[in-house]
Design an enzyme around this catalytic site. Structure first.
Site, PDB file in Angstrom:
ATOM      1  N   HIS A 192      -3.578  73.129  84.692  1.00  0.00           N
ATOM      2  CA  HIS A 192      -2.415  72.591  83.980  1.00  0.00           C
ATOM      3  C   HIS A 192      -2.806  72.388  82.515  1.00  0.00           C
ATOM      4  O   HIS A 192      -3.948  72.669  82.130  1.00  0.00           O
ATOM      5  CB  HIS A 192      -1.915  71.298  84.625  1.00  0.00           C
ATOM      6  CG  HIS A 192      -2.900  70.171  84.607  1.00  0.00           C
ATOM      7  ND1 HIS A 192      -4.132  70.229  85.249  1.00  0.00           N
ATOM      8  CD2 HIS A 192      -2.849  68.933  84.021  1.00  0.00           C
ATOM      9  CE1 HIS A 192      -4.785  69.084  85.069  1.00  0.00           C
ATOM     10  NE2 HIS A 192      -4.029  68.287  84.319  1.00  0.00           N
ATOM     11  N   HIS A 206      -2.954  69.597  80.443  1.00  0.00           N
ATOM     12  CA  HIS A 206      -3.430  68.357  79.847  1.00  0.00           C
ATOM     13  C   HIS A 206      -4.706  68.664  79.061  1.00  0.00           C
ATOM     14  O   HIS A 206      -5.484  69.559  79.427  1.00  0.00           O
ATOM     15  CB  HIS A 206      -3.686  67.308  80.925  1.00  0.00           C
ATOM     16  CG  HIS A 206      -2.429  66.632  81.385  1.00  0.00           C
ATOM     17  ND1 HIS A 206      -2.332  65.948  82.578  1.00  0.00           N
ATOM     18  CD2 HIS A 206      -1.197  66.536  80.798  1.00  0.00           C
ATOM     19  CE1 HIS A 206      -1.101  65.454  82.695  1.00  0.00           C
ATOM     20  NE2 HIS A 206      -0.406  65.800  81.647  1.00  0.00           N
ATOM     21  N   ASP A 210      -7.643  67.469  78.712  1.00  0.00           N
ATOM     22  CA  ASP A 210      -8.985  67.483  79.297  1.00  0.00           C
ATOM     23  C   ASP A 210      -9.252  68.737  80.124  1.00  0.00           C
ATOM     24  O   ASP A 210     -10.364  68.929  80.616  1.00  0.00           O
ATOM     25  CB  ASP A 210      -9.240  66.211  80.126  1.00  0.00           C
ATOM     26  CG  ASP A 210      -8.231  65.992  81.240  1.00  0.00           C
ATOM     27  OD1 ASP A 210      -7.100  66.489  81.137  1.00  0.00           O
ATOM     28  OD2 ASP A 210      -8.581  65.303  82.226  1.00  0.00           O
ATOM     29  N   HIS A 211      -8.237  69.612  80.249  1.00  0.00           N
ATOM     30  CA  HIS A 211      -8.423  70.856  81.002  1.00  0.00           C
ATOM     31  C   HIS A 211      -8.305  72.112  80.139  1.00  0.00           C
ATOM     32  O   HIS A 211      -8.584  73.201  80.629  1.00  0.00           O
ATOM     33  CB  HIS A 211      -7.409  70.920  82.147  1.00  0.00           C
ATOM     34  CG  HIS A 211      -7.644  69.875  83.185  1.00  0.00           C
ATOM     35  ND1 HIS A 211      -8.289  70.126  84.383  1.00  0.00           N
ATOM     36  CD2 HIS A 211      -7.353  68.552  83.199  1.00  0.00           C
ATOM     37  CE1 HIS A 211      -8.365  69.000  85.084  1.00  0.00           C
ATOM     38  NE2 HIS A 211      -7.803  68.040  84.387  1.00  0.00           N
ATOM     39  N   HIS A 228       1.170  66.991  90.664  1.00  0.00           N
ATOM     40  CA  HIS A 228       0.744  66.153  89.550  1.00  0.00           C
ATOM     41  C   HIS A 228       1.987  65.767  88.743  1.00  0.00           C
ATOM     42  O   HIS A 228       3.103  66.148  89.109  1.00  0.00           O
ATOM     43  CB  HIS A 228      -0.271  66.919  88.697  1.00  0.00           C
ATOM     44  CG  HIS A 228      -1.027  66.084  87.714  1.00  0.00           C
ATOM     45  ND1 HIS A 228      -1.424  64.787  87.963  1.00  0.00           N
ATOM     46  CD2 HIS A 228      -1.477  66.371  86.450  1.00  0.00           C
ATOM     47  CE1 HIS A 228      -2.071  64.315  86.921  1.00  0.00           C
ATOM     48  NE2 HIS A 228      -2.120  65.254  85.984  1.00  0.00           N
ATOM     49  N   ASP A 288      -6.352  66.926  89.910  1.00  0.00           N
ATOM     50  CA  ASP A 288      -5.139  66.345  89.336  1.00  0.00           C
ATOM     51  C   ASP A 288      -3.918  66.524  90.246  1.00  0.00           C
ATOM     52  O   ASP A 288      -2.978  67.252  89.931  1.00  0.00           O
ATOM     53  CB  ASP A 288      -4.864  66.945  87.958  1.00  0.00           C
ATOM     54  CG  ASP A 288      -5.893  66.520  86.936  1.00  0.00           C
ATOM     55  OD1 ASP A 288      -7.089  66.782  87.175  1.00  0.00           O
ATOM     56  OD2 ASP A 288      -5.515  65.915  85.928  1.00  0.00           O
ATOM     57  N   HIS A 327     -13.953  65.340  88.901  1.00  0.00           N
ATOM     58  CA  HIS A 327     -12.891  64.763  88.069  1.00  0.00           C
ATOM     59  C   HIS A 327     -12.854  63.239  88.192  1.00  0.00           C
ATOM     60  O   HIS A 327     -11.828  62.635  88.462  1.00  0.00           O
ATOM     61  CB  HIS A 327     -11.528  65.376  88.442  1.00  0.00           C
ATOM     62  CG  HIS A 327     -10.494  65.206  87.367  1.00  0.00           C
ATOM     63  ND1 HIS A 327      -9.607  64.158  87.366  1.00  0.00           N
ATOM     64  CD2 HIS A 327     -10.210  65.957  86.273  1.00  0.00           C
ATOM     65  CE1 HIS A 327      -8.806  64.269  86.305  1.00  0.00           C
ATOM     66  NE2 HIS A 327      -9.152  65.355  85.626  1.00  0.00           N
TER      67      HIS A 327
END
Length: 303
Positions: free
Chosen positions: A61, A63, A65-66, A138, A206, A265
């Site tokens: 996805h 976000h 942090d990814h 998520h 997530d 994670h």
């Protein structure tokens, strides 16, 4: 053999002792990266693996942090004089998101190709393996991924002899070709046994628990699942922000039945995930609180 390295195990933000969650896999000369948060390049350098040969990058996805490590990763690949195409796979909107990030990495010496996911489940085939994407739950559109290495059945020499198939046709049949000769037409199903068990790694972060995660992780050699919180009292927080606890991940593993399950994670507040593993192992014995750089070399089962 499929080499797998969990480059980082952190969620939300990189820490001095924990990089953001990212997985790298290598098979038959191809390299696959799943997620690319800030610091992924450093984690890769610590492992001693190179970004230059990465052929495919999958995103769960969008976000930060990814995906926030992608511009730097692309520039590093370009500076290594890479010219081969790079395939990016991710939820709908991938090209728009990557184009925005590439404002700071506009010129690359290699083409970037896109495969945007929109269905509940999608399968993408490559030479000798496939990537299976499946939608999870998520607070934005998010996908899990399985890397599946297929394994053909054995070539049946005695059957080929019984059928009188010329020896010079055997190799082509073994590689899936139909062979036409003056004596007749020979097809692979005439001499190939049943397909054998391959190798499967399933990666999912997530999300809240969903039945599809258990289904896609069924009998995986390695199941890598988000464990955002180990503290039992944080289950309500996991529900609110649509993440999973250690115990929910272990329950999924118990249902799916993989050979091994790694947790990843972690919340930045979770400094010692191993402290919670006794209870996790009561739910699923073959669970592990993964650490940055944790590696597995997965091979086909012996006959």
């Amino acid at each position: 053999m499929l080499d797998v390295c969990l480059l980082g195990t952190g969620g939300m933000m990189p820490l001095p002792y924990r990089w953001l969650t990212s997985l790298m896999a290598r098979y038959n000369g191809k390299s696959i990266l799943i997620d690319c948060g800030e610091g992924t390049q450093i984690a890769m350098k610590e492992k001693g693996w190179s970004p230059k040969p990465i052929d495919i990058i999958c995103f769960t996805h969008y976000h930060a942090d990814h995906i926030s490590g992608l511009p730097g990763m692309l520039l590093t690949m370009g500076n290594a004089e890479r010219t081969e195409p790079l395939l990016l796979i991710g939820p709908k909107g991938l090209k728009r998101v990557v184009s925005s990030l590439r404002v700071i990495a506009p010129e690359l010496p290699f083409p970037v190709e896109y495969r945007e996911l929109s269905e509940q489940e999608e399968s993408i085939s490559f030479d000798g393996f496939r990537i299976e994407a499946f939608k999870v739950n998520h607070n934005v559109v998010c996908y899990g991924y399985s890397i599946v290495v297929e394994r053909k059945g054995k070539f049946q020499v005695e059957k080929a002899k019984e059928l009188g198939i010329p020896v010079q046709c055997w190799n082509r049949l073994q590689h899936g070709e139909t062979v036409e000769t003056p004596e007749g037409i020979y097809t692979p199903d005439m001499v190939m046994g049943q397909a054998r068990k391959g190798i499967k790694v399933t990666y999912c972060t997530d999300t809240r628990p969903t039945p599809l995660i258990s289904l896609k992780g069924k009998e995986a050699d390695l199941l890598i699942l988000e464990g955002m919180y180990g503290e039992p009292e944080k289950k309500s927080k996991a529900k609110e922000y649509k993440h999973m606890t250690f115990y929910e991940a272990a329950s999924i593993a118990a249902e799916a039945g993989p050979k091994e399950m790694w947790l990843t994670h972690y919340s930045p507040s979770l400094t010692r995930p191993e402290e919670y593993m006794d209870e996790v192992k009561r739910i699923f014995l073959h669970a592990c609180a993964a650490r940055d750089g944790q590696t597995a070399e997965l091979d086909f089962e012996d006959e």
